[in-house]
Motif scaffolding. Structure first.
Motif, mmCIF file in Angstrom:
data_model
loop_
_atom_site.group_PDB
_atom_site.id
_atom_site.type_symbol
_atom_site.label_atom_id
_atom_site.label_comp_id
_atom_site.label_asym_id
_atom_site.label_seq_id
_atom_site.Cartn_x
_atom_site.Cartn_y
_atom_site.Cartn_z
ATOM 1 N N PHE A 1 -11.528 2.761 -24.663
ATOM 2 C CA PHE A 1 -10.298 3.035 -23.845
ATOM 3 C C PHE A 1 -9.688 1.944 -23.444
ATOM 4 O O PHE A 1 -10.072 0.901 -22.973
ATOM 5 N N ARG A 2 -8.126 2.156 -23.236
ATOM 6 C CA ARG A 2 -7.599 0.954 -22.585
ATOM 7 C C ARG A 2 -7.246 1.522 -21.324
ATOM 8 O O ARG A 2 -6.744 2.399 -21.073
ATOM 9 N N ARG A 3 -7.645 0.928 -20.165
ATOM 10 C CA ARG A 3 -7.240 1.344 -19.055
ATOM 11 C C ARG A 3 -5.962 0.544 -18.206
ATOM 12 O O ARG A 3 -5.836 -0.491 -18.503
ATOM 13 N N VAL A 4 -5.268 1.363 -17.678
ATOM 14 C CA VAL A 4 -4.032 0.774 -16.944
ATOM 15 C C VAL A 4 -3.944 1.057 -15.502
ATOM 16 O O VAL A 4 -3.980 2.318 -15.346
ATOM 17 N N VAL A 5 -4.000 0.030 -14.735
ATOM 18 C CA VAL A 5 -3.707 0.358 -13.068
ATOM 19 C C VAL A 5 -2.288 -0.326 -12.802
ATOM 20 O O VAL A 5 -1.971 -1.471 -13.179
ATOM 21 N N THR A 6 -1.535 0.431 -12.170
ATOM 22 C CA THR A 6 -0.295 0.385 -11.858
ATOM 23 C C THR A 6 -0.063 0.162 -10.457
ATOM 24 O O THR A 6 -0.461 1.345 -9.817
ATOM 25 N N ASP A 7 0.331 -0.924 -9.712
ATOM 26 C CA ASP A 7 0.643 -0.789 -8.299
ATOM 27 C C ASP A 7 1.911 -1.324 -7.968
ATOM 28 O O ASP A 7 2.773 -1.288 -9.050
ATOM 29 N N PRO B 1 0.796 -1.302 0.007
ATOM 30 C CA PRO B 1 0.074 0.156 -0.099
ATOM 31 C C PRO B 1 0.894 1.384 0.196
ATOM 32 O O PRO B 1 0.351 2.161 -0.721
ATOM 33 N N GLU B 2 2.125 1.150 0.648
ATOM 34 C CA GLU B 2 2.612 2.662 0.785
ATOM 35 C C GLU B 2 3.294 3.125 -0.762
ATOM 36 O O GLU B 2 3.820 4.066 -0.758
ATOM 37 N N GLY B 3 3.177 1.991 -1.495
ATOM 38 C CA GLY B 3 3.772 2.463 -2.950
ATOM 39 C C GLY B 3 2.567 3.314 -3.599
ATOM 40 O O GLY B 3 2.943 3.626 -4.672
ATOM 41 N N GLY B 4 1.271 2.925 -3.315
ATOM 42 C CA GLY B 4 0.098 3.642 -3.875
ATOM 43 C C GLY B 4 -0.206 2.979 -5.164
ATOM 44 O O GLY B 4 0.468 1.828 -5.678
ATOM 45 N N VAL B 5 -1.175 3.399 -5.938
ATOM 46 C CA VAL B 5 -1.588 2.915 -7.065
ATOM 47 C C VAL B 5 -1.899 4.102 -7.932
ATOM 48 O O VAL B 5 -2.370 5.144 -7.474
ATOM 49 N N VAL B 6 -1.403 3.742 -9.389
ATOM 50 C CA VAL B 6 -1.613 4.791 -10.327
ATOM 51 C C VAL B 6 -2.502 4.295 -11.571
ATOM 52 O O VAL B 6 -2.577 3.102 -11.934
ATOM 53 N N TYR B 7 -3.647 5.335 -11.852
ATOM 54 C CA TYR B 7 -4.509 5.160 -12.733
ATOM 55 C C TYR B 7 -4.430 5.865 -14.329
ATOM 56 O O TYR B 7 -3.963 7.061 -13.988
ATOM 57 N N GLU B 8 -4.665 5.025 -15.339
ATOM 58 C CA GLU B 8 -4.556 5.773 -16.571
ATOM 59 C C GLU B 8 -5.463 5.321 -17.629
ATOM 60 O O GLU B 8 -5.993 4.188 -17.591
ATOM 61 N N ALA B 9 -5.991 5.987 -18.537
ATOM 62 C CA ALA B 9 -6.769 5.664 -19.706
ATOM 63 C C ALA B 9 -6.181 6.110 -20.921
ATOM 64 O O ALA B 9 -5.565 7.175 -20.991
ATOM 65 N N TYR B 10 -6.087 5.354 -22.180
ATOM 66 C CA TYR B 10 -5.752 5.616 -23.351
ATOM 67 C C TYR B 10 -6.822 5.627 -24.386
ATOM 68 O O TYR B 10 -7.499 4.405 -24.331
ATOM 69 N N CYS B 11 -7.215 6.587 -25.139
ATOM 70 C CA CYS B 11 -8.344 6.294 -25.978
ATOM 71 C C CYS B 11 -7.653 5.603 -27.344
ATOM 72 O O CYS B 11 -6.547 5.728 -27.714
ATOM 73 N N THR B 12 -8.436 4.592 -27.494
ATOM 74 C CA THR B 12 -7.843 3.523 -28.718
ATOM 75 C C THR B 12 -8.376 3.818 -30.153
ATOM 76 O O THR B 12 -8.150 2.948 -31.046
ATOM 77 N N ALA B 13 -9.090 5.055 -30.383
ATOM 78 C CA ALA B 13 -9.377 5.357 -31.690
ATOM 79 C C ALA B 13 -8.231 5.607 -32.359
ATOM 80 O O ALA B 13 -7.206 6.383 -32.091
ATOM 81 N N SER B 14 -8.438 5.124 -33.798
ATOM 82 C CA SER B 14 -7.319 5.571 -34.611
ATOM 83 C C SER B 14 -6.772 6.571 -34.708
ATOM 84 O O SER B 14 -7.621 7.617 -34.808
ATOM 85 N N SER B 15 -5.488 7.075 -34.847
ATOM 86 C CA SER B 15 -4.716 8.189 -34.823
ATOM 87 C C SER B 15 -5.346 9.349 -33.740
ATOM 88 O O SER B 15 -5.096 10.544 -33.850
ATOM 89 N N CYS B 16 -6.048 8.925 -32.611
ATOM 90 C CA CYS B 16 -6.260 9.970 -31.536
ATOM 91 C C CYS B 16 -4.936 10.230 -30.595
ATOM 92 O O CYS B 16 -4.600 11.234 -30.541
#
Length: 76
Positions: A62-68, A18-33
């Motif tokens: 969207f592609r969602r990325v969760v990093t812990d 838990p002390e490292g935290g969690v980071v969230y991101e989203a990427y649009c997957t539409a071509s050339s966006c």
């Protein structure tokens, strides 16, 4: 004189820390966006970004990325 190597295999466990935290991101997957939310500490911020992006562009996938962070400990 001959050298001899001795190997010791030790079990380890990897777990979320838990002390490292969690980071969230989203990427649009539409071509050339190429739009993305950027790293956020709150999942809601990424969801809000995706909803706003869809409202502006009609892009809906969207592609969602969760990093812990994880810690490896020796099992002994």
């Amino acid at each position: 004189m001959s050298l001899r190597a001795v190997y010791r295999y030790v079990s380890h466990t990897i777990r979320h820390t838990p002390e490292g935290g969690v980071v969230y991101e989203a990427y649009c997957t539409a071509s050339s966006c190429g739009a993305h939310s950027g790293p956020q500490e709150a999942q809601e911020a990424v969801q809000d970004w995706a909803l706003r992006h869809t409202g502006r562009t009609s892009h809906s996938l969207f592609r969602r990325v969760v990093t812990d962070h994880a810690r490896v400990t020796r099992d002994e």
